[in-house]
Design a protein around this motif. Structure first.
Motif, short mmCIF file in Angstrom:
data_model
loop_
_atom_site.label_atom_id
_atom_site.label_comp_id
_atom_site.label_asym_id
_atom_site.label_seq_id
_atom_site.Cartn_x
_atom_site.Cartn_y
_atom_site.Cartn_z
N ALA A 105 0.83 -1.20 0.00
CA ALA A 105 0.00 0.00 0.00
C ALA A 105 0.87 1.25 0.00
O ALA A 105 0.84 2.05 0.93
N PRO A 106 1.65 1.46 -1.06
CA PRO A 106 2.59 2.59 -1.07
C PRO A 106 1.90 3.94 -1.15
O PRO A 106 0.88 4.10 -1.83
N GLU A 107 2.50 4.90 -0.48
CA GLU A 107 1.97 6.25 -0.48
C GLU A 107 2.27 6.99 -1.78
O GLU A 107 1.48 7.81 -2.25
N GLU A 108 3.39 6.66 -2.40
CA GLU A 108 3.92 7.48 -3.49
C GLU A 108 2.99 7.60 -4.71
O GLU A 108 2.88 8.71 -5.27
N ALA A 111 -2.65 6.70 -4.74
CA ALA A 111 -3.91 5.97 -4.93
C ALA A 111 -4.49 5.46 -3.62
O ALA A 111 -5.70 5.54 -3.39
N PHE A 112 -3.65 4.93 -2.74
CA PHE A 112 -4.14 4.27 -1.54
C PHE A 112 -4.68 5.24 -0.49
O PHE A 112 -5.30 4.83 0.48
N GLN A 113 -4.48 6.54 -0.71
CA GLN A 113 -5.09 7.52 0.19
C GLN A 113 -6.61 7.45 0.12
O GLN A 113 -7.30 7.88 1.05
N ARG A 114 -7.15 6.91 -0.98
CA ARG A 114 -8.61 6.79 -1.14
C ARG A 114 -9.08 5.37 -0.89
O ARG A 114 -10.23 5.03 -1.20
#
Length: 316
Positions: A105-108, A111-114
């Protein structure tokens, strides 16, 4: 390093907020490709047998909405993930690279912020995610309206003094504000909802009492979301706005669809009472409402963006 994302509610029971973290064994030479919209159609066959939540994926394939799409190969993909705000849809085979991407679940990539949950009907992806992470399974039910079946009669049930109005942008904003809905988030903004969405609102003495609207709409389906204000429930108001939206969808040649957590008995019962028929079930795999997803930092780096618009993501 890790970043925290608080999950939004989706008619779920509240859980005590806890960070969800999982082990991330090191694997080398793993590459995932972020596709430009011009290549979204290449992953569509990977979801062809999934008879659930079709409009959420199709509105991306049809170019109505743009959300991140990742694949294991930019030209001949065998696995893909559509990062829709409603669900992250996984299709195709379980590829090592995309599996690690989900695990990390990488931040860069942004996408995974949603992220709310992974959705799949396949046992292979379900088993892989449960083996890799401490996420939990939420059973989901899926309903469709028979296209040869007329919509329920809602006009005769309209209470005296009640007014049924079209959900335009202003009313969508009002529903989000007064009923704590998430229409803007589901559509990537009110402009998209106003252009592609549909909905009806029931007003009583000027008060917004119940709404039914398209959570997603494609060229084939319209998925219905519904919310009734506290103090106005169990009066049949949800049935009225839903029936009006079913009628509207059928007039446009769209098949009404409905999905719900299996444990959300009122939602499932309303779908059946309206006249929906149950179709393919599926599962959501996520941390649950109120919990936190921990995003990794520094495990994935952005490589080149090719001339065809494909962005390369590589694991360190």
């Amino acid at each position: 390093m890790f970043a925290y994302v608080t999950l939004k509610p989706k008619a779920r029971l509240s859980l005590r907020a806890q960070p969800v973290r999982w082990s991330m064994p090191v694997s080398a030479n793993l590459t995932v490709y972020e596709l430009p919209p011009s290549r979204y159609e290449r992953v569509r066959p990977l979801f062809a047998s999934d008879r659930y939540d079709e409009p959420f994926r199709d509105e991306v394939f049809e170019g109505k909405l743009t959300f991140p799409v990742f694949a294991d190969d930019p030209d001949n993909p065998t696995a893909a993930m559509i990062c829709h705000p409603f669900e992250f849809y996984l299709g195709g085979a379980v590829s090592p690279a995309l599996r690690m991407f989900c695990k990390d679940a990488p931040e860069e990539p942004g996408a995974f912020q949603r992220f709310y949950g992974f959705a799949t009907a396949g046992a292979a992806w379900k088993d892989a995610l449960l083996a890799d992470t401490p996420l939990t399974v939420i059973e989901r039910r899926n309903f469709k309206w028979p296209m040869d079946k007329p919509a329920p009669d809602w006009q005769a049930k309209l209470p005296d003094g009640a007014q049924l109005v079209w959900m335009n942008r202003a009313m969508a904003e009002r529903a989000d504000r007064e009923l704590d809905e998430h229409i803007s988030g589901q559509w990537g903004g009110y402009d998209n909802y106003e252009r592609y969405g549909a909905g009806f609102c029931l007003l009583m003495d000027g008060r917004l009492t119940s709404v039914a609207y398209a959570l997603a709409a494609s060229n084939r389906h319209l998925n219905i979301g519904v919310k009734t204000a506290a103090g106005f429930r169990r009066q049949g108001l949800a049935s009225i706005v839903c029936a009006a939206l079913i009628e509207h969808a059928l007039q446009r040649g769209l098949q009404p669809a409905w999905c719900s957590d299996a444990l959300n008995h009122p939602s499932c019962e309303l779908a059946l009472r309206l006249g929906f028929e149950e179709d393919m079930s599926f599962v959501e795999i996520g941390p649950g409402w109120g919990n936190h997803l921990v995003l990794s930092r520094g495990l994935w780096s952005r490589g080149e963006t090719r001339a065809d618009g494909v962005t390369v993501w590589q694991r360190a």
